[in-house]
Enzyme design. Structure first.
Site: not given
Length: 253
Positions: A145, A158
């Site tokens: 990510s 996250y």
């Protein structure tokens, strides 16, 4: 040149492939010739598998809860059986995000995010790696990510999970490259998927994100198809341990 990217006869397991980025990668790999087993908890997975199977190689839908460690192991074994006992490609795509400030995020939610985004990936890499080491070849693609590189906002669990994916990818690459296995990660930029629906409706954050994307648009699931095929094919046989941004230039801004 086309043969470099040909996946005919290759067999792949892809998690979370019924929608979003996973579906885009699954469609691309299948279009390049791969037979696919989808590990997914969604009721839509059989419909997606049926749709893809209308042309080309078979696509199998295996219902599996990756948050349940016993079910993960069962699902992997079932997917492997569906593929005839051989695995050439593993794509760890499934993930979740709990977009809350740290002080509002209970540890139980932290545990769920880390379990799905990192621990389940570790387990699947171990299962796949054992097979691939024996056969002397294989491709593992993890989903990193932008938050593998930056801290993000309201994204503590996250961000930690995706930073962990980057380091896991490098560590496994160091161990398994000698066995002919390439372990890499794709780091998507801001993608117009269901996971980001709330962010796309945020009047404060949305302009901030948009102003930093040189390409002038958010990504689509199809934008990961090319890199997915590349990292799954012989074209990437000397690429390993890489975290590759697909972000419209976001990190370079």
């Amino acid at each position: 040149m086309r043969e470099l990217f040909d996946l005919t006869g290759k067999r792949a397991i892809i998690t979370g492939a019924s929608r979003g980025l996973g579906k885009g990668i699954a469609a691309a790999l299948h279009g390049a010739g791969a037979e696919i087993a989808m590990l997914d908890i969604s009721d839509d997975a059989p419909l997606v598998a049926e749709e893809l199977s209308r042309t080309g190689a078979r696509v199998h839908a295996i219902r599996c809860d990756l948050l349940d460690r016993a079910d993960l192991e069962r699902g992997f074994a079932e997917a492997l059986q569906a593929l005839g006992g051989r695995l050439d490609i593993l794509v760890n795509n499934a993930g979740m995000h709990d977009r809350r400030p740290c002080l509002d995020l209970p540890v139980e939610s932290w545990d769920r995010v880390l379990e799905l985004n990192l621990t389940a990936v570790y387990q699947l890499c171990r299962f796949a790696g054992a097979l691939m080491v024996r056969q002397g070849s294989g491709k593992i693609i993890n989903m990193a990510s932008m938050l593998s590189f930056i801290g993000g906002y309201h994204a503590s669990s996250y961000a930690v999970s995706k930073a962990g994916i980057a380091q896991l990818t490098k560590s496994l690459s160091n161990e398994w490259a000698i066995h002919g296995i390439q372990v890499n990660a794709i780091a998507p930029g801001y993608m117009a998927t269901e996971m980001n629906t709330d962010l796309m409706q945020d009047d404060v954050r949305l302009p901030q994100v948009n102003s930093r994307i040189p390409a002038g648009r958010w990504g689509k699931s199809e934008d990961l198809g090319g890199i997915g095929i590349f990292l799954s094919s012989s074209a990437s046989d000397y690429v390993t341990g890489a975290i590759i941004p697909v972000d419209g230039g976001y990190l370079a801004r």
